[in-house]
Every structure is written in structure tokens, then in C-alpha cells.
Design an enzyme around this catalytic site. Sequence first.
Site, short mmCIF file in Angstrom:
data_model
loop_
_atom_site.label_atom_id
_atom_site.label_comp_id
_atom_site.label_asym_id
_atom_site.label_seq_id
_atom_site.Cartn_x
_atom_site.Cartn_y
_atom_site.Cartn_z
N GLU A 1 -10.81 -12.32 -8.96
CA GLU A 1 -9.54 -11.53 -9.03
C GLU A 1 -9.26 -11.28 -10.56
O GLU A 1 -8.94 -10.03 -10.56
CB GLU A 1 -8.36 -12.36 -8.53
N TYR B 1 0.74 -10.69 -8.53
CA TYR B 1 -0.43 -10.34 -7.52
C TYR B 1 -1.42 -11.29 -7.36
O TYR B 1 -1.78 -11.67 -6.30
CB TYR B 1 -0.91 -9.11 -8.08
N ASP C 1 -1.00 -4.79 -5.00
CA ASP C 1 -1.63 -4.14 -6.25
C ASP C 1 -1.27 -2.70 -5.91
O ASP C 1 -0.70 -2.11 -4.78
CB ASP C 1 -3.00 -4.49 -6.42
#
Length: 365
Positions: A60, A143, A161
Site C-alpha cells: 500500500e 485511505y 483513493d
Amino acid sequence: MGRGSCGYHRLVAVGKPQTMRDSPDPARVAGALERWFAHAARDLPWRTTPRDPYRSLVSELMAQQTQIARVVEKFAPFIDRFPTVHALAAAPEDDVLAAWSGLGYYRRARLLQACARAIVADHAGRVPETPAELKALPGIGDYTAGAIASIVFDRPEPAVDGNVVRVLLRVHNADLPQDAPSTKRWATDHARELAVAAESPGALAEALMELGATVCTPGSPKCDACPITDLCAARAAGTTGTIPAPKARTNVSVLHCASVLDADARGRLLVERRPDTGMWAGLWQAPTLESSDTEATAGDVRAFVGAGSVEIAEEFDHKTTHRLVRFRVWRSSGARAGRSRVRRSPAQIAQLGISNPQRRILLGG
Ligand code: SF4
């Protein structure tokens, strides 16, 4: 009230006034996306079954503002070098920056390591599960917290996102400014609604992201191949080409960089380390003279590195989100090393943390 009005959620009127009842049923959307993701998911190295918390965290952080192909290329070597959160926490920062080379935005590498250290110190090395605990860690925002909580721990949390905002705007045919904080809140509410309706919130979260990345793309969405084409309000209204509205242009400033390539008789190049703050903080580079208004002259460059003669070897531009960096590479010989400038072989330089444009200058690619 027109486009861009803050805090006002207007749904597009096409042919008839469009109301919230035109929004598709969350359970049907979530179900269709989950079924689609079960067979259409790209095979990515962090998509293990079950998902590994540490690997997911690394992926991520790497994927933020970076092409997925580049992340795929860099992920496995990074995990080989730092296979656990403990290994990453204990590593020298230079090693982490070197393993991050090619991914850009090096602040993320430092934040990832700070995050690993906090996980070791405060959570006994286990990635926490709740968004609140996750957001208390360095480098983790709304996020990423939502993505880890949902994808790894299957919690019904939204992970929103830019891709997800775009998909949701189209699914609801909502003519909202895509970068506005109010739109992010709107999308978060709708993503949460889908997550709650999903059988597997983790699969739903990944499916939404995957759809935005591969099908519901910015310029020309592939609606014929979309698993929710019958549920999409923008598709029904014929507005997929205009929703979301194009982003406002951002002002781009120009920075002139004169980088000096100076090899000694053994082929060792002169390098220096950038300051600890600002662009490419702490990374290594060829000695570089920067100016926001004028390009350096040959005289400037000679004085800068203390070389007798210099000549232009190459010029190229490097674009970042808010900046155009114009590189002019000068070749010199006999430039002075010193306390802040040292000589390193290309093999040694390849092990240092360096930005993409400096990689091109120093290592040719
Ligand atoms: Fe996007 Fe088209 Fe699917 Fe709607 S139908 S979600 S616009 S790809």
C-alpha cells in the site's frame, strides 16, 4: 449552484430530474463486484491467501502515486531484503532508501520504516486491525487505514483513493468536483455503504480499486466489460465521458538542475548527499547546482565543482506533480572531492538511495 460548490452534492439531471432513488442498490453492486473480482483479480505478489498484514502494508505504501508495474518490480526484492516488520524496523535507513530506489517519493520509505518501528514498539510487531489504531501509526492516513482494515482483516471499512472516487461518482452519476474534500466525504459514505452490504468487505474493497484501475479508467471506461454496467447510473445516463469533470490544472514551477558527472581514472564518480529536508531528502546524487530562475553557466559549474573544464553531456526534463525539473548534465574531470563529496564506483552507487533522474545521470538508466 454550479460545479465546484463546496459541500453541495448535485446529481446530474439527464432527461429527467435525477434523485437518490436512481442510485443502485448497494447489495447488488457489492455482490456483482465481489463475484467479478473472484475471477478477474490481477495476480499481484502481495495478494496472498490469506493476505499478509506486513506485505499488504508495504504494498500500500509503495503503490501510492506509483505505477503498479513499478511496484510489482520492486516489491519482491524489498520483501527479500526486509522479510518481516522486525527486519525493516531494525535496518539502517540507507538500506531502506536503497531498496526503495526507483519508486520515487522517498518520504514514503522513511514513513514506512517509522511505521514498522512503531508497530514493533507499540504492538509487539503485529499490524493493528482497527482504523483508529492504524491511523495512529506514522505514514498511515484514512485511505491506507481503511485498506488494511478491510483487505487484511475483512472489516467493513471504506478505503477511498482517486480510483474509488471516480468509480463511485460514475455509479451514482454524481457531478461533483473529484478533488474536493466534500466529495471525498461523499465517496467515503458510499464506500462504507457498499462495505457493509458486502459478503467480504476485503474483496469488495479490492474489487472497487481494481475496477477503477483496469476497467473504469479515467479517459475511456470499458463499460462493455464492466461487471456493474447494468447498475451504473452514468452508463444509463450517457455521462461516462463527462463524469467526473476534468481536474483543474495545477501550477507547475520550474527548477533548473546542473548535475556534474566527474569520473576519476578508476571510473569512480563524485557523489554528494542531499539535505535531510525538501525534495529527494537525504538521497545521493551527482554534485548538483539548483536554481529556480536561471540555468547555470559553464563558469558557474566550474566554480561549483572546482574543475578546469566542463562540457554539456545531456539534457532532459523530469516531471513531478507540481514541478518541472530541467536537468543539464555536465561532464568534467578533476573536480574536487571533499567532506561533503565522495567518490564511489558505479556498483557502490547502485546500492545507495538515489532518485530516478539521478539514477539516469549516474548509472545510465
Ligand atoms: Fe465505470 Fe462504465 Fe462500469 Fe459505470 S459501467 S462503473 S462508467 S466502467
